[in-house]
Design a protein around this motif. Structure first.
Motif, PDB file in Angstrom:
ATOM      1  N   THR A 103      42.187  42.144 -10.206  1.00 21.21           N
ATOM      2  CA  THR A 103      43.490  42.199 -10.871  1.00 21.21           C
ATOM      3  C   THR A 103      44.603  41.830  -9.898  1.00 21.21           C
ATOM      4  OG1 THR A 103      42.664  43.914 -12.344  1.00 21.21           O
ATOM      5  CG2 THR A 103      45.055  43.677 -12.189  1.00 21.21           C
ATOM      6  N   ARG A 104      44.566  42.404  -8.704  1.00 25.22           N
ATOM      7  CA  ARG A 104      45.580  42.116  -7.681  1.00 25.22           C
ATOM      8  C   ARG A 104      45.570  40.620  -7.347  1.00 25.22           C
ATOM      9  NH1 ARG A 104      44.152  45.285  -2.816  1.00 25.22           N
ATOM     10  NH2 ARG A 104      42.599  43.653  -2.682  1.00 25.22           N
ATOM     11  N   HIS A 105      44.389  40.053  -7.177  1.00 24.16           N
ATOM     12  CA  HIS A 105      44.244  38.629  -6.870  1.00 24.16           C
ATOM     13  C   HIS A 105      44.815  37.773  -7.998  1.00 24.16           C
ATOM     14  CE1 HIS A 105      42.223  34.799  -5.979  1.00 24.16           C
ATOM     15  NE2 HIS A 105      41.912  34.791  -7.261  1.00 24.16           N
ATOM     16  N   GLU A 107      47.022  38.404 -10.220  1.00 25.48           N
ATOM     17  CA  GLU A 107      48.476  38.536 -10.392  1.00 25.48           C
ATOM     18  C   GLU A 107      49.260  37.987  -9.210  1.00 25.48           C
ATOM     19  OE1 GLU A 107      48.951  42.680 -11.215  1.00 25.48           O
ATOM     20  OE2 GLU A 107      48.155  42.479 -13.253  1.00 25.48           O
ATOM     21  N   SER A 108      48.591  37.650  -8.119  1.00 25.22           N
ATOM     22  CA  SER A 108      49.257  37.141  -6.926  1.00 25.22           C
ATOM     23  C   SER A 108      49.266  35.614  -6.939  1.00 25.22           C
ATOM     24  CB  SER A 108      48.530  37.641  -5.678  1.00 25.22           C
ATOM     25  OG  SER A 108      49.000  36.955  -4.541  1.00 25.22           O
TER      26      SER A 108
END
Length: 186
Positions: A103-105, A107-108
């Motif tokens: 998820t972090r990846h 959204e980045s």
């Protein structure tokens, strides 16, 4: 699989009546763990003889020690060397052992290079990694049941086939600068 645990992650162990931190009774711990976790649990002959496991360790990652059962279980399913499940970025095809990391990846803008990938190429990359995971799982269970050595950890297998995975290529090409003391910098 959703596990029924309290906020501190120790619900099942506390209800089972054995400690959430070592030493752990061998039989009770083996009943509480999944077959995969039991296969990964490193137990010494002395611990088997006395019936207590002092420190939780992974057979495939023996330098890692875990202070409680929940940390060991998380390691068993989420370690990049032997993940249980993968989460894929649909934009670029990179895969992660932890959902939060995916998820972090995704959204980045700096981490996910989706502009480099067509949807078809990303899907092909995901399928390739899933095939590698399926082959690794076969080798893992062969090792667990018969002691057949595992040729390479999962992450290494992916690195050898999928060169464009941002996570592993970054690690592979990163070079550390030698550290200098403050006195030598002046």
């Amino acid at each position: 699989m959703v596990k029924n645990e309290t906020a501190d992650g120790q619900g099942k162990a506390r209800r089972a009546g054995y400690p959430t931190k070592g030493p752990y009774p061998v039989e009770a711990l083996q009943e509480d763990l999944t077959p995969r976790e039991v296969a990964l649990l490193m137990v010494t002959p002395d611990e088997l003889q006395c019936g207590l496991i002092e420190t939780l360790r992974c057979k495939l990652c023996p330098v890692e020690t875990f202070s409680n059962r929940a940390d060991f279980q998380r390691h068993c399913s989420k370690c990049e060397a032997h993940p249980d499940v993968l989460f894929a970025c649909e934009k670029c095809g990179d895969c992660f052992a932890r959902k939060f990391a995916c998820t972090r990846h995704s959204e980045s803008k700096s981490a996910c290079k989706s502009w480099k990938w067509t949807p078809e190429a990303a899907s092909e990359k995901i399928a390739t990694v899933q095939n590698i995971l399926a082959g690794y799982e076969r080798d893992f269970w062969e090792w667990a049941q018969n002691g057949t050595p595992i040729e390479a950890p999962f992450a290494e297998r992916v690195r050898g086939v999928v060169e464009t995975t941002s996570k592993w290529t970054r690690r592979k090409t990163a070079t550390k600068k030698p550290r200098t003391s403050r006195k030598s910098r002046k």
